[in-house]
Design an enzyme around this catalytic site. Structure first.
Site, PDB file in Angstrom:
ATOM      1  N   LYS A  25       0.706  -1.096   0.010  1.00  0.00           N
ATOM      2  CA  LYS A  25       0.060   0.179   0.049  1.00  0.00           C
ATOM      3  C   LYS A  25       0.752   0.959  -0.251  1.00  0.00           C
ATOM      4  CE  LYS A  25      -3.724  -0.696   2.381  1.00  0.00           C
ATOM      5  NZ  LYS A  25      -4.338  -0.784   3.796  1.00  0.00           N
ATOM      6  N   MET A 106      -5.692  -7.284   8.516  1.00  0.00           N
ATOM      7  CA  MET A 106      -4.980  -6.311   9.520  1.00  0.00           C
ATOM      8  C   MET A 106      -6.015  -5.196   9.628  1.00  0.00           C
ATOM      9  SD  MET A 106      -1.105  -6.887   9.187  1.00  0.00           S
ATOM     10  CE  MET A 106      -1.097  -6.365   7.441  1.00  0.00           C
ATOM     11  N   HIS A 480      -7.208 -41.378  -0.429  1.00  0.00           N
ATOM     12  CA  HIS A 480      -7.287 -41.985  -1.598  1.00  0.00           C
ATOM     13  C   HIS A 480      -8.513 -41.545  -2.465  1.00  0.00           C
ATOM     14  CE1 HIS A 480     -10.126 -45.370  -3.404  1.00  0.00           C
ATOM     15  NE2 HIS A 480      -8.860 -46.013  -3.590  1.00  0.00           N
TER      16      HIS A 480
HETATM   17  P1  ADP Z   1      -7.496  -2.660   3.607  1.00  0.00           P
HETATM   18  O1  ADP Z   1      -6.227  -2.856   3.498  1.00  0.00           O
HETATM   19  O2  ADP Z   1      -8.159  -3.494   4.551  1.00  0.00           O
HETATM   20  O3  ADP Z   1      -8.290  -2.348   2.400  1.00  0.00           O
HETATM   21  P2  ADP Z   1      -7.335   0.088   4.026  1.00  0.00           P
HETATM   22  O4  ADP Z   1      -6.109   0.833   4.638  1.00  0.00           O
HETATM   23  O5  ADP Z   1      -7.514   0.447   2.435  1.00  0.00           O
HETATM   24  O6  ADP Z   1      -7.606  -1.202   4.571  1.00  0.00           O
HETATM   25  O7  ADP Z   1      -8.553   1.055   4.771  1.00  0.00           O
HETATM   26  C1  ADP Z   1     -10.040   0.604   4.496  1.00  0.00           C
HETATM   27  C2  ADP Z   1     -10.732   1.766   4.160  1.00  0.00           C
HETATM   28  O8  ADP Z   1     -10.745   2.912   5.144  1.00  0.00           O
HETATM   29  C3  ADP Z   1     -10.472   2.173   2.758  1.00  0.00           C
HETATM   30  O9  ADP Z   1     -11.039   1.605   1.713  1.00  0.00           O
HETATM   31  C4  ADP Z   1     -11.009   3.498   2.792  1.00  0.00           C
HETATM   32  O10 ADP Z   1     -12.314   3.742   2.518  1.00  0.00           O
HETATM   33  C5  ADP Z   1     -10.993   3.987   4.132  1.00  0.00           C
HETATM   34  N1  ADP Z   1      -9.666   4.880   4.338  1.00  0.00           N
HETATM   35  C6  ADP Z   1      -8.666   4.671   4.831  1.00  0.00           C
HETATM   36  N2  ADP Z   1      -7.769   5.719   4.712  1.00  0.00           N
HETATM   37  C7  ADP Z   1      -8.456   6.739   4.358  1.00  0.00           C
HETATM   38  C8  ADP Z   1      -8.109   8.284   4.112  1.00  0.00           C
HETATM   39  N3  ADP Z   1      -7.185   8.477   4.415  1.00  0.00           N
HETATM   40  N4  ADP Z   1      -9.404   9.126   3.933  1.00  0.00           N
HETATM   41  C9  ADP Z   1     -10.537   8.372   3.499  1.00  0.00           C
HETATM   42  N5  ADP Z   1     -10.784   6.851   3.823  1.00  0.00           N
HETATM   43  C10 ADP Z   1      -9.826   6.451   4.153  1.00  0.00           C
HETATM   44 MG    MG Z   2      -8.124  -1.145   1.011  1.00  0.00          MG
END
Ligand code: ADP
Ligand code: MG
Ligand code: MG
Length: 898
Positions: A25, A106, A480
């Site tokens: 990410k 996570m 099996h």
């Molecule tokens: P995962 O890896 O489980 O997808 P994310 O880190 O992508 O987790 O976060 C989950 C959700 O949280 C994202 O899909 C988004 O909708 C929201 N989110 C995370 N960070 C932000 C941000 N900075 N601004 C707005 N929404 C956010």
């Molecule tokens: Mg995500």
């Protein structure tokens, strides 16, 4: 060491290549900045910090504190707001991110930075009480769940977690005020609820929800790092074989809001359709919503554009028409991302008051059919080359195209009964039966059945064959049932411990649901799911998939390994040829002996105590065998066919019922006692290492003579009729060259006689199956006589490890769990040990005979990593079950590219 990497405003310290340090990410957030794609600014705390944390007794490196302060300052400067500021507070999200995506495994905490002090400023700035308190209650909820409960190791009372408790407070509140939706709640409602949340948290978790932004920030960072060792994440890592030491990065990122009114929105999308592979922008969005709302399914999301609308979504608003300029900007980003990453991307975006922000991009998951289409399309578009296209599809993904599949739609609506191990892929539906005989009988009446057993044994094979699918309560992926089903390409689920089978009543209880004989059930052998009732199946015909044909053509052009199949009937052979087999690598002959019309002759042969009687009995089998071989040689016209001489221990032909004993005694004109005695004399303590393989042909040379005659006369007659056939006669379980020479001389003598009788020259080979360590060690001696080697890696694995394939199930799970073995050596060739013997035998053999033809047969012949090994060791071909032939073709091509 650099622990914190900045990104924002078109600049970034990191790049997409730095996944190891920044997580997937974080690396892609950095890369999008380099591509000038709008990303909310922030910073990434490296995976090194996570490793440090666990190595140093749950503590952070000293310099981290000031590095985070500096990074936060950079973000504040870009945003023109300040974390914890009373007038213009910055809010951030804290997001996990490992090297390889672990979706949903996570934690994430949103809206960090909202406190009693910053709330008034934000209300003033946004002009919305409701928006701010909605954000606040979301923060409290997530924080309590992720940081104060899970990360702190709080065991929820009665198993009901804090999140659930807080959610029920909302429900109570809604009921009291007669509200239907969350959207009915006002700012004042959310404010009151926030207060209630805080007291509930204090009551349940014993501490206060922190009202200090810095405390929130560090609490969330720590919780994300701890979620790396959460139960969910650990289980996922085990399945996906992700090393524990990788650790997660932590992304701290400016919050953007999709829920600030009608000009705000949020969505997720794929740059191409991940289910079909079509090159169409595909996704879902919601106006005035936060990201989680799309994923959580609380509201039905809208389609992204007009062209991907379906019957079910045709009346919903598309982003394309609702916000045309944003859509066109998003579409440009989509093309930009694909061009840059040269692969389909899975993206998340948020629109805050008319401004588009990208929150995430990563290589998108896709099913097999889509993977093939995208790879071929992208190669044809010139985006990637053919070799890359070949590497884009995992060989196992082809499975999907080779078996009937469950219709996804009907699967979604079906009642799930339980889950087992996915041993044989594809879908199947049929009526429950509980014995092999019932299966065969129902099948005869034209019914589709699924055989449900505790476990299966060779005696069940007829019923297994008659069934659409096999379901067992016990056993693992090498049981099996699993092996037999996979060989036939049959749907199979094993080890479903939830099955409580009552054979007497012919019923089974699965998780409290009763299925009786004749009830319909449906299985998804690719996922291991078992459903109630009859669901829709979609037929498999890979030839209807145009890109599949192209990809396989490219694979055939690339690969050097030949692909053969294991087949023992003309039907299997035709199926395999359709899938692209170039010969038969293993045609077993023992099953041909079980037929009712033949088994008596076999038993008479076993009973004979002098050569004359034995010869008489054996030669009764000659016409039958000749017919078998004619069929299979003809089906494989123009292609080589390796036929193995009789291999199993004789007692396998002698499991007799009382009636059979009596009738055999009558037939032989002897006392039943004599039959019984002979049967018990055949008993061996360890038949696997007993009187079998070439040891049979040595004790009873008539068998070898008869089989060789049948093969070669079939070949001669076909040749006379203008067919070109290439039989290869294989002598099994040779351990010393003298065994081989003994048997070979019989075959050669027969060949001479046959060629004289038919007055023609036959093209045929004699060789051996290498399945004993001693054969590998003395391969040079054997190769002076043998014209080919075929590694029987199933037996070679058994004899090298000293593991019995039939008994390994009792301890293999422990071995895998505790990492004593990395994987099941019967599924994936043990390169270090068994492989070393194979390499040695190849070298020794080719040293004395560089024309020696070498192949491998058995389960490993269809396993991609084993195929890779075969290529590296200079084998000529691999042989696998018909349904794995396409998989082997692709894997062989990939082995040239890796
Ligand atoms: P995962 O890896 O489980 O997808 P994310 O880190 O992508 O987790 O976060 C989950 C959700 O949280 C994202 O899909 C988004 O909708 C929201 N989110 C995370 N960070 C932000 C941000 N900075 N601004 C707005 N929404 C956010
Ligand atoms: Mg995500
Ligand atoms: Mg064998």
């Amino acid at each position: 060491m650099k622990y914190v990497y900045l990104f924002g405003n078109g600049q970034a310290d990191g790049t997409a290549e730095m996944k190891n340090t920044l997580g997937g990410k974080g690396a892609n957030l950095a890369e999008m900045n380099h591509l000038k794609i709008p990303v909310p600014p922030g910073f990434t705390i490296t995976t090194d910090v996570c490793s440090f944390y666990y190595k140093n007794n749950n503590s952070f490196p000293e310099e981290l504190d000031s590095a985070v302060d500096n990074a936060l300052k950079n973000t504040e400067d870009i945003m023109g707001s300040k974390f914890g500021d009373l007038e213009n507070p910055l809010l951030v999200s804290i997001r996990s991110g490992a090297r390889q995506s672990m979706p949903g495994m996570m934690e994430t905490v949103l809206n960090v930075g909202l406190t009693s002090k910053t709330i008034p400023g934000l209300i003033k700035k946004t002009g919305s009480n409701r928006f701010v308190y909605d954000a606040y209650r979301r923060l409290i909820m997530m924080y309590a769940d992720v940081v104060m409960e899970k990360a702190a190791g709080h065991e929820p009372k009665n198993g009901i977690g804090i999140r659930h408790k807080l959610e029920s407070l909302i429900d109570v509140h809604k009921k009291e005020l007669n509200y239907n939706n969350d959207t009915d709640l006002s700012g004042e409602d959310w404010k009151n609820l926030s207060d209630k949340f805080k007291t509930t948290i204090k009551d349940n978790l014993g501490s206060d929800f922190p009202d200090d932004p810095k405390e929130q920030l560090w609490g969330a960072i720590m919780a994300v790092i701890k979620s790396w060792n959460g139960e969910r994440a650990i289980n996922y890592r085990r399945i996906e074989k992700i090393p524990e030491k990788w650790g997660t990065a932590v992304n701290v990122q400016t919050m953007v809001f999709g829920n600030m009114g009608e000009s705000s929105a949020t969505g997720v999308a794929f740059t191409r359709n991940p289910a079909t592979g079509e090159n169409k922008f595909f996704g879902e969005w919601l106006v005035n919503a936060q990201g989680e709302d799309v994923v959580a399914g609380l509201r039905t999301p809208n389609p992204l554009n007009e062209e991907t609308k379906t019957e079910g979504t045709k009346n919903l608003p598309s982003l394309e028409l609702s916000m045309p300029s944003i859509y066109s900007e998003l579409n440009k980003i989509r093309l930009n991302l694909e061009k840059h990453y040269k692969d389909m991307q899975d993206i998340e975006f948020t629109i805050q008051e008319g401004k588009l922000w990208m929150l995430q991009t990563r290589v998108g998951k896709r099913n097999g059919s889509a993977a093939i289409k995208m790879a071929v399309d992208m190669a044809n578009q010139g985006m990637i080359d053919k070799n890359t296209a070949l590497l884009r599809v995992r060989p196992e993904q082809l499975d999907e195209l080779l078996h009937p599949m469950l219709d996804i739609k009907s699967e979604k609506e079906a009642v799930l009964l339980g889950k087992g191990l996915p041993a044989g892929p594809g879908g199947a539906t049929g009526r429950a039966v509980f014995t092999a005989d019932d299966a065969a009988e129902w099948h005869k009446k034209g019914e589709k059945v699924i055989l449900i057993r505790d476990e299966t044994s060779p005696e069940d094979v007829h019923g297994m064959h008659a069934s659409e699918a096999i379901l067992t309560a016990k056993g693992g992926m090498t049981s099996h049932a699993a092996l037999v089903a996979r060989g036939w390409g049959k749907c199979c689920i094993v080890g479903c411990s939830e099955l409580q089978i009552n054979i007497k009543n012919k019923e089974v209880n699965i998780n409290g649901k009763k299925i009786s004989e004749g009830d319909w059930i449906t299985m998804n052998g690719t996922s291991g799911n078992i459903y109630k009732d009859r669901l829709n199946l979609i037929d498999a015909d890979p030839d209807t998939h145009p890109e599949y044909k192209i990809l396989m053509k490219w694979a055939d052009e690339k690969r050097k390994l030949k692909i053969r199949t294991n087949a023992e009937s003309p039907n299997d052979a035709f199926q395999a040829i359709k899938f692209g087999a170039e010969g038969i690598g293993l045609c077993r002959t023992e099953h041909m002996f079980f037929d009712e019309s033949r088994i008596l002759a076999v038993r008479k042969m076993i009973f004979a105590d002098n050569e004359k009687d034995r010869r008489n009995a054996v030669m009764k089998l000659l016409p039958f065998q000749k017919e078998d071989f004619t069929g299979i040689l003809k089906a494989m016209e123009g292609k080589p066919v390796t036929i193995r001489l009789l291999d199993p221990p004789l007692h396998e032909f002698m499991t007799l019922t009382k009636e059979q004993e009596i009738s055999l005694a009558e037939n032989l004109n002897v006392d039943v006692e004599i039959v019984k005695n002979r049967v018990s004399a055949l008993h061996e303590l360890n038949p696997m290492l007993g009187h079998r393989g070439c040891r049979l042909g040595i004790a009873y040379p008539e068998i070898t003579e008869m089989q060789a005659t049948a093969i070669l006369e079939a070949a001669a007659e076909l040749t006379k009729n203008g067919a070109s056939v290439f039989p290869e006669i294989m002598i099994p379980l040779v351990g010393t060259v003298s065994e081989y020479v003994d048997q070979e001389s019989i075959v050669r003598k027969v060949a001479k006689t046959v060629m004289e009788k038919y007055a023609l020259e036959l093209q045929y080979l004699v060789g051996t199956m290498i399945e004993l360590p001693r054969a590998c060690l003395t391969a040079d001696e054997i190769a002076e006589h043998a014209e080919f080697f075929s590694f029987g890696t199933n037996d070679l694995t058994q004899t090298t490890y000293g593991f019995s394939r039939d008994d390994i199930g009792s301890f293999l799970p422990d071995y895998l769990e505790r990492n004593i073995l990395p994987e099941d050596p019967f599924q994936s060739l043990d390169v270090k040990g068994v492989g070393k013997l194979v390499s040695m035998a190849v070298k020794l053999g080719r040293n004395v005979n560089n024309h020696l033809k070498i192949g491998i047969c058995g389960e490993h012949g269809g396993d991609p990593s084993s195929i890779h090994f075969c290529k590296e060791n200079g084998l000529d071909y691999v042989s696998c079950s018909p349904f794995r032939v396409p998989i082997a073709r692709l894997a062989a091509a990939q082995s040239e590219l890796k």
